[in-house]
Design an enzyme around this catalytic site. Structure first.
Site, PDB file in Angstrom:
ATOM      1  N   ARG A  37      -4.189   0.539  16.811  1.00  0.00           N
ATOM      2  CA  ARG A  37      -3.535   0.448  18.122  1.00  0.00           C
ATOM      3  C   ARG A  37      -3.578   1.791  18.858  1.00  0.00           C
ATOM      4  O   ARG A  37      -3.286   1.850  20.051  1.00  0.00           O
ATOM      5  CB  ARG A  37      -2.090  -0.027  17.980  1.00  0.00           C
ATOM      6  CG  ARG A  37      -1.996  -1.427  17.433  1.00  0.00           C
ATOM      7  CD  ARG A  37      -1.221  -2.359  18.362  1.00  0.00           C
ATOM      8  NE  ARG A  37      -1.682  -3.726  18.195  1.00  0.00           N
ATOM      9  CZ  ARG A  37      -2.559  -4.319  19.003  1.00  0.00           C
ATOM     10  NH1 ARG A  37      -3.048  -3.691  20.037  1.00  0.00           N
ATOM     11  NH2 ARG A  37      -2.939  -5.550  18.785  1.00  0.00           N
ATOM     12  N   HIS A  67     -14.034   5.216  12.537  1.00  0.00           N
ATOM     13  CA  HIS A  67     -14.026   4.287  13.673  1.00  0.00           C
ATOM     14  C   HIS A  67     -12.816   4.610  14.549  1.00  0.00           C
ATOM     15  O   HIS A  67     -11.686   4.667  14.062  1.00  0.00           O
ATOM     16  CB  HIS A  67     -13.951   2.846  13.162  1.00  0.00           C
ATOM     17  CG  HIS A  67     -14.295   1.797  14.179  1.00  0.00           C
ATOM     18  ND1 HIS A  67     -13.706   1.735  15.420  1.00  0.00           N
ATOM     19  CD2 HIS A  67     -15.182   0.775  14.138  1.00  0.00           C
ATOM     20  CE1 HIS A  67     -14.219   0.700  16.088  1.00  0.00           C
ATOM     21  NE2 HIS A  67     -15.113   0.106  15.334  1.00  0.00           N
ATOM     22  N   TYR A  70      -9.775   0.527  18.283  1.00  0.00           N
ATOM     23  CA  TYR A  70     -10.543  -0.357  19.173  1.00  0.00           C
ATOM     24  C   TYR A  70      -9.784  -0.715  20.435  1.00  0.00           C
ATOM     25  O   TYR A  70     -10.314  -1.376  21.312  1.00  0.00           O
ATOM     26  CB  TYR A  70     -11.021  -1.614  18.436  1.00  0.00           C
ATOM     27  CG  TYR A  70      -9.949  -2.337  17.663  1.00  0.00           C
ATOM     28  CD1 TYR A  70      -8.978  -3.092  18.311  1.00  0.00           C
ATOM     29  CD2 TYR A  70      -9.904  -2.256  16.266  1.00  0.00           C
ATOM     30  CE1 TYR A  70      -7.996  -3.745  17.604  1.00  0.00           C
ATOM     31  CE2 TYR A  70      -8.909  -2.910  15.548  1.00  0.00           C
ATOM     32  CZ  TYR A  70      -7.973  -3.652  16.220  1.00  0.00           C
ATOM     33  OH  TYR A  70      -6.984  -4.292  15.519  1.00  0.00           O
ATOM     34  N   HIS A 107     -16.015   1.892  20.546  1.00  0.00           N
ATOM     35  CA  HIS A 107     -16.410   0.827  21.460  1.00  0.00           C
ATOM     36  C   HIS A 107     -16.441   1.444  22.856  1.00  0.00           C
ATOM     37  O   HIS A 107     -15.417   1.998  23.290  1.00  0.00           O
ATOM     38  CB  HIS A 107     -15.392  -0.313  21.422  1.00  0.00           C
ATOM     39  CG  HIS A 107     -15.306  -1.015  20.102  1.00  0.00           C
ATOM     40  ND1 HIS A 107     -14.480  -2.077  19.873  1.00  0.00           N
ATOM     41  CD2 HIS A 107     -15.971  -0.804  18.931  1.00  0.00           C
ATOM     42  CE1 HIS A 107     -14.628  -2.498  18.612  1.00  0.00           C
ATOM     43  NE2 HIS A 107     -15.524  -1.732  18.028  1.00  0.00           N
ATOM     44  N   GLU A 142     -21.062   1.823  19.802  1.00  0.00           N
ATOM     45  CA  GLU A 142     -21.302   0.555  19.110  1.00  0.00           C
ATOM     46  C   GLU A 142     -21.858  -0.482  20.076  1.00  0.00           C
ATOM     47  O   GLU A 142     -21.411  -0.593  21.216  1.00  0.00           O
ATOM     48  CB  GLU A 142     -19.996   0.050  18.472  1.00  0.00           C
ATOM     49  CG  GLU A 142     -20.195  -1.251  17.682  1.00  0.00           C
ATOM     50  CD  GLU A 142     -19.038  -1.597  16.753  1.00  0.00           C
ATOM     51  OE1 GLU A 142     -18.098  -0.787  16.616  1.00  0.00           O
ATOM     52  OE2 GLU A 142     -19.103  -2.691  16.159  1.00  0.00           O
ATOM     53  N   ASP A 176     -24.097  -3.432  15.510  1.00  0.00           N
ATOM     54  CA  ASP A 176     -23.288  -4.423  14.801  1.00  0.00           C
ATOM     55  C   ASP A 176     -24.044  -5.748  14.869  1.00  0.00           C
ATOM     56  O   ASP A 176     -24.302  -6.269  15.953  1.00  0.00           O
ATOM     57  CB  ASP A 176     -21.907  -4.520  15.481  1.00  0.00           C
ATOM     58  CG  ASP A 176     -20.943  -5.431  14.743  1.00  0.00           C
ATOM     59  OD1 ASP A 176     -21.322  -6.580  14.464  1.00  0.00           O
ATOM     60  OD2 ASP A 176     -19.808  -4.996  14.455  1.00  0.00           O
ATOM     61  N   HIS A 179     -22.263  -8.535  16.710  1.00  0.00           N
ATOM     62  CA  HIS A 179     -22.182  -8.281  18.150  1.00  0.00           C
ATOM     63  C   HIS A 179     -23.529  -8.482  18.855  1.00  0.00           C
ATOM     64  O   HIS A 179     -23.582  -9.105  19.915  1.00  0.00           O
ATOM     65  CB  HIS A 179     -21.688  -6.856  18.429  1.00  0.00           C
ATOM     66  CG  HIS A 179     -20.321  -6.567  17.901  1.00  0.00           C
ATOM     67  ND1 HIS A 179     -19.726  -5.328  18.026  1.00  0.00           N
ATOM     68  CD2 HIS A 179     -19.424  -7.347  17.255  1.00  0.00           C
ATOM     69  CE1 HIS A 179     -18.520  -5.363  17.468  1.00  0.00           C
ATOM     70  NE2 HIS A 179     -18.320  -6.567  16.991  1.00  0.00           N
ATOM     71  N   HIS A 211     -23.443  -2.024  11.327  1.00  0.00           N
ATOM     72  CA  HIS A 211     -22.318  -2.854  10.890  1.00  0.00           C
ATOM     73  C   HIS A 211     -22.903  -4.193  10.507  1.00  0.00           C
ATOM     74  O   HIS A 211     -23.528  -4.853  11.339  1.00  0.00           O
ATOM     75  CB  HIS A 211     -21.309  -3.057  12.036  1.00  0.00           C
ATOM     76  CG  HIS A 211     -20.402  -1.896  12.252  1.00  0.00           C
ATOM     77  ND1 HIS A 211     -19.645  -1.760  13.393  1.00  0.00           N
ATOM     78  CD2 HIS A 211     -20.098  -0.832  11.463  1.00  0.00           C
ATOM     79  CE1 HIS A 211     -18.921  -0.648  13.299  1.00  0.00           C
ATOM     80  NE2 HIS A 211     -19.185  -0.064  12.140  1.00  0.00           N
ATOM     81  N   ASP A 224     -17.716 -12.352  19.429  1.00  0.00           N
ATOM     82  CA  ASP A 224     -17.243 -11.306  18.515  1.00  0.00           C
ATOM     83  C   ASP A 224     -16.190 -11.785  17.519  1.00  0.00           C
ATOM     84  O   ASP A 224     -15.042 -11.339  17.547  1.00  0.00           O
ATOM     85  CB  ASP A 224     -16.728 -10.082  19.296  1.00  0.00           C
ATOM     86  CG  ASP A 224     -16.402  -8.905  18.382  1.00  0.00           C
ATOM     87  OD1 ASP A 224     -16.584  -9.007  17.158  1.00  0.00           O
ATOM     88  OD2 ASP A 224     -15.954  -7.869  18.912  1.00  0.00           O
ATOM     89  N   HIS A 226     -16.216 -11.975  13.410  1.00  0.00           N
ATOM     90  CA  HIS A 226     -17.017 -11.698  12.216  1.00  0.00           C
ATOM     91  C   HIS A 226     -16.820 -12.783  11.161  1.00  0.00           C
ATOM     92  O   HIS A 226     -15.737 -13.348  11.043  1.00  0.00           O
ATOM     93  CB  HIS A 226     -16.619 -10.356  11.603  1.00  0.00           C
ATOM     94  CG  HIS A 226     -16.767  -9.202  12.547  1.00  0.00           C
ATOM     95  ND1 HIS A 226     -16.541  -7.911  12.172  1.00  0.00           N
ATOM     96  CD2 HIS A 226     -17.132  -9.145  13.853  1.00  0.00           C
ATOM     97  CE1 HIS A 226     -16.755  -7.104  13.197  1.00  0.00           C
ATOM     98  NE2 HIS A 226     -17.095  -7.832  14.235  1.00  0.00           N
ATOM     99  N   GLU A 256     -18.001  -5.262   7.709  1.00  0.00           N
ATOM    100  CA  GLU A 256     -16.713  -5.472   8.388  1.00  0.00           C
ATOM    101  C   GLU A 256     -16.408  -6.959   8.371  1.00  0.00           C
ATOM    102  O   GLU A 256     -15.977  -7.533   9.364  1.00  0.00           O
ATOM    103  CB  GLU A 256     -16.787  -5.020   9.849  1.00  0.00           C
ATOM    104  CG  GLU A 256     -17.077  -3.558  10.065  1.00  0.00           C
ATOM    105  CD  GLU A 256     -17.259  -3.256  11.544  1.00  0.00           C
ATOM    106  OE1 GLU A 256     -18.040  -3.962  12.219  1.00  0.00           O
ATOM    107  OE2 GLU A 256     -16.597  -2.322  12.017  1.00  0.00           O
TER     108      GLU A 256
HETATM  109 ZN    ZN Z   1     -16.622  -6.992  16.104  1.00  0.00          ZN
HETATM  110 FE    FE Z   2     -18.520  -3.448  14.310  1.00  0.00          FE
HETATM  111 FE    FE Z   3     -16.197  -1.761  15.996  1.00  0.00          FE
END
Ligand code: ZN
Ligand code: FE
Ligand code: FE
Length: 277
Positions: A37, A67, A70, A107, A142, A176, A179, A211, A224, A226, A256
């Site tokens: 967050r 990372h 996000y 991102h 990404e 990714d 993605h 990823h 998106d 996964h 992921e």
């Molecule tokens: Zn994702």
């Molecule tokens: Fe990813």
């Molecule tokens: Fe990511």
């Protein structure tokens, strides 16, 4: 040798992540630099880092991929939100120098109606404000699925951000698989074709990490979500071809997928079993 790992919880520090990685057969890992967050981060414990670096050296663990939260948005329409992203990312880059030569993935952001062009400019401005000539970290953009107003679902957009960045020798891309497939690049049907396109537009030398995720949704869905390897629309056969591809096999791969540690261990064991020497 295959470089493979997964996303791990950083809540107990670096040495703990090194131990988790070793336990599941990984030789690399990804972690969030702080609560996803985006709240404040625990200050780094230099003793923990030094213990980790010794452990990582002994067990051949490397290519750390940090990372960014996000929820950051480097191209928000709200100046305060952009400033917050800048502050968090600058602090992350500072902290990452405790583990030199790491990768830092983020991102690119969502332009929220301002338009892709404006978003790209804001993202490049932010990178130009926070990157320093002395940093050893490589910052990775990404590839995104293109849900909502996400920037970075087209290779052209990533190339444009990179071209506007001053210290661009310290910038790369993390692809990714979920993605890019959701974004409409047919890596399953024509992996070579997609890599050629990536090479022509961005340059394959920019590709620094992958990823490795299956997708719950069909091709070009811009969703998106996964999925575990082999349980989504990409399929096991694709992942075997991916990690063995001549142009990719040297890269680090990070899972992921929706798994706990034992699920990751199984996927890592499978990936190693199909990786050709
Ligand atoms: Zn994702
Ligand atoms: Fe990813
Ligand atoms: Fe990511």
């Amino acid at each position: 040798m295959l470089t493979v790992g997964c996303h791990l919880s950083a809540s107990k520090g670096y040495l703990d992540m090194g131990r988790q990685a070793q336990k599941i057969g990984a030789n690399t890992f990804q972690f969030f630099t702080r609560n996803p967050r985006g709240g404040s981060a625990k200050e780094i414990n230099p003793q923990d880092v030094s213990n980790f670096l010794t452990f990582a050296n002994e067990h051949h663990i490397g290519n750390l991929l940090a990372h960014a939260p996000y929820t950051l948005n480097a191209c928000s329409a709200d100046g305060k939100t952009r400033e917050f992203a800048e502050m968090v990312m600058a602090d992350d880059l500072r902290r990452l120098e405790y583990t030199p030569n790491s990768l830092y993935n983020f991102h690119p952001g969502s332009h929220v109606g301002q338009g892709t062009e404006k978003g790209i400019g804001m993202i490049a401005d932010l990178l130009n404000d926070i990157m320093t000539p002395t940093q050893t970290t490589t910052v990775l953009l990404e590839t995104m699925s293109g849900k909502g107003s996400e920037v970075g679902s087209r290779f052209e957009e990533l190339a444009e951000i990179i071209s506007r960045t001053k210290l661009s020798d310290k910038i790369g891309v993390c692809m990714d698989t979920c993605h890019v497939y959701d974004a409409g690049y047919d890596i399953v049907g024509d992996l070579d074709g997609v890599l050629t396109e990536f090479d022509n537009i961005i340059g394959l030398d920019r590709l620094r990490a992958i990823h490795i995720n299956d997708s719950k949704n069909p091709f070009a869905s811009h969703k998106d979500r996964h999925e575990k390897l082999g349980e989504g629309s990409l399929g096991l056969d694709f992942f075997e071809r991916l990690i063995n591809h001549e142009k990719l096999r040297h890269l680090p791969f990070y899972l992921e997928t929706p798994n706990e540690l034992d699920g990751y261990a199984k996927e890592i064991a499978w990936l190693k079993s199909v990786y050709r020497r």
